[in-house]
Design a protein around this motif. Sequence first.
Motif, PDB file in Angstrom:
ATOM      1  N   SER A 206     -11.016  30.356  24.402  1.00 16.05           N
ATOM      2  CA  SER A 206     -10.471  29.619  23.258  1.00 16.05           C
ATOM      3  C   SER A 206     -10.589  30.403  21.958  1.00 16.05           C
ATOM      4  O   SER A 206      -9.783  30.229  21.035  1.00 16.05           O
ATOM      5  CB  SER A 206     -11.182  28.269  23.116  1.00 16.05           C
ATOM      6  OG  SER A 206     -12.570  28.436  22.968  1.00 16.05           O
ATOM      7  N   TYR A 209      -7.632  32.511  20.818  1.00 16.04           N
ATOM      8  CA  TYR A 209      -6.601  31.776  20.091  1.00 16.04           C
ATOM      9  C   TYR A 209      -7.022  31.497  18.649  1.00 16.04           C
ATOM     10  O   TYR A 209      -6.177  31.273  17.784  1.00 16.04           O
ATOM     11  CB  TYR A 209      -6.312  30.442  20.789  1.00 16.04           C
ATOM     12  CG  TYR A 209      -5.796  30.560  22.189  1.00 16.04           C
ATOM     13  CD1 TYR A 209      -4.436  30.620  22.459  1.00 16.04           C
ATOM     14  CD2 TYR A 209      -6.672  30.625  23.274  1.00 16.04           C
ATOM     15  CE1 TYR A 209      -3.965  30.734  23.762  1.00 16.04           C
ATOM     16  CE2 TYR A 209      -6.209  30.724  24.574  1.00 16.04           C
ATOM     17  CZ  TYR A 209      -4.858  30.780  24.808  1.00 16.04           C
ATOM     18  OH  TYR A 209      -4.396  30.880  26.095  1.00 16.04           O
ATOM     19  N   LYS A 259      -2.586  18.295  25.092  1.00 17.11           N
ATOM     20  CA  LYS A 259      -1.744  19.483  24.899  1.00 17.11           C
ATOM     21  C   LYS A 259      -2.334  20.399  23.833  1.00 17.11           C
ATOM     22  O   LYS A 259      -2.350  21.633  23.988  1.00 17.11           O
ATOM     23  CB  LYS A 259      -0.328  19.044  24.507  1.00 17.11           C
ATOM     24  CG  LYS A 259       0.658  20.189  24.393  1.00 17.11           C
ATOM     25  CD  LYS A 259       2.046  19.672  24.022  1.00 17.11           C
ATOM     26  CE  LYS A 259       3.004  20.844  23.825  1.00 17.11           C
ATOM     27  NZ  LYS A 259       4.305  20.403  23.266  1.00 17.11           N
ATOM     28  N   SER A 262      -5.356  22.243  25.239  1.00 17.40           N
ATOM     29  CA  SER A 262      -4.979  23.277  26.216  1.00 17.40           C
ATOM     30  C   SER A 262      -4.351  24.479  25.528  1.00 17.40           C
ATOM     31  O   SER A 262      -4.517  25.624  25.977  1.00 17.40           O
ATOM     32  CB  SER A 262      -4.045  22.703  27.277  1.00 17.40           C
ATOM     33  OG  SER A 262      -2.812  22.326  26.718  1.00 17.40           O
ATOM     34  N   GLU A 263      -3.630  24.243  24.433  1.00 16.92           N
ATOM     35  CA  GLU A 263      -3.018  25.357  23.688  1.00 16.92           C
ATOM     36  C   GLU A 263      -4.082  26.298  23.130  1.00 16.92           C
ATOM     37  O   GLU A 263      -3.821  27.476  22.905  1.00 16.92           O
ATOM     38  CB  GLU A 263      -2.149  24.813  22.554  1.00 16.92           C
ATOM     39  CG  GLU A 263      -0.798  24.269  23.014  1.00 16.92           C
ATOM     40  CD  GLU A 263      -0.021  23.596  21.899  1.00 16.92           C
ATOM     41  OE1 GLU A 263      -0.581  23.437  20.780  1.00 16.92           O
ATOM     42  OE2 GLU A 263       1.129  23.206  22.148  1.00 16.92           O
ATOM     43  N   TYR A 264      -5.278  25.772  22.883  1.00 16.59           N
ATOM     44  CA  TYR A 264      -6.367  26.594  22.350  1.00 16.59           C
ATOM     45  C   TYR A 264      -7.322  27.067  23.436  1.00 16.59           C
ATOM     46  O   TYR A 264      -8.421  27.546  23.147  1.00 16.59           O
ATOM     47  CB  TYR A 264      -7.126  25.826  21.266  1.00 16.59           C
ATOM     48  CG  TYR A 264      -6.364  25.766  19.958  1.00 16.59           C
ATOM     49  CD1 TYR A 264      -6.331  26.867  19.096  1.00 16.59           C
ATOM     50  CD2 TYR A 264      -5.673  24.623  19.582  1.00 16.59           C
ATOM     51  CE1 TYR A 264      -5.631  26.821  17.898  1.00 16.59           C
ATOM     52  CE2 TYR A 264      -4.966  24.559  18.387  1.00 16.59           C
ATOM     53  CZ  TYR A 264      -4.951  25.670  17.566  1.00 16.59           C
ATOM     54  OH  TYR A 264      -4.243  25.621  16.381  1.00 16.59           O
TER      55      TYR A 264
END
Length: 269
Positions: A206, A209, A259, A262-264
């Motif tokens: 993470s 990101y 969402k 999960s993007e991170y």
Amino acid sequence: AGCGWSSTSSSAADDTSAEAVELNIFAANSLQKALPEVQALYTEQNSNVTFGDTQFEASGTLVQKLKDGASADIFIAASKKTMDNAVDNGNIDEATRVDMFTNDLVICVQEGSDLAVTSIEELATNDDIKTIAIGEPNAVPAGKYALQALESAGLVTYDEADDGTVENIQWDASIEGKMNAGADKVGTVASYVKEGQADVGFIYTSDIYRYDGVEAAFTTPADSHKTILYPGGVTTDSANAEVAADFLNFCLTNADAQKIFSEYGFELV
């Protein structure tokens, strides 16, 4: 647990009689980008609920703050042990505790670097790796996981007390001169690597990101360290325990919140 607002949140939020609530959250440093976006999403759907100045620090630091009397409604830790300690200290309502996310431990390098890492063992044998940064293991869960990963490769030995405190760290001679094990949070490790103060560092997926200037060179094997688990819980002295529990439930059940996490790089348990 939760108070079931999810399905009726719009009407509840638009109801001017809904009591204004401000939640204060203590959260692991690695959630610094993802969590504010989820908090904003929750406020959109529950306009009576806002969030104070969320404190993002090393989990061990936050446990100590809670123990010392700091006020928060929710604590989200980056390891099972730090949440265990907060429960043992009487600061978390154990009935509200929930495992929220998992993460991966990666060895990062400066963005654009041609330094290749194909194993943990290689940290000892690659002459181009002169400095290795990890978080301070007794304050930063990522540092503890890094220690476990290095131990799995035979590069360190240490003792661990019942409360998880690490003692008597003995680095293998092959890396002893390379180690910087004092970073105060995982973000500091990333900054060391970005600025060239360390050739490699142990951070979470993470964090790739979250921070510019670093990239993942190698993902440590899952069996080289304990499962990276993020538990959350409501504090025992929260004046807004029902709303706090609902927010934790929202993090785990709302599709848009999922969402964002999960993007991170966070995976839901």
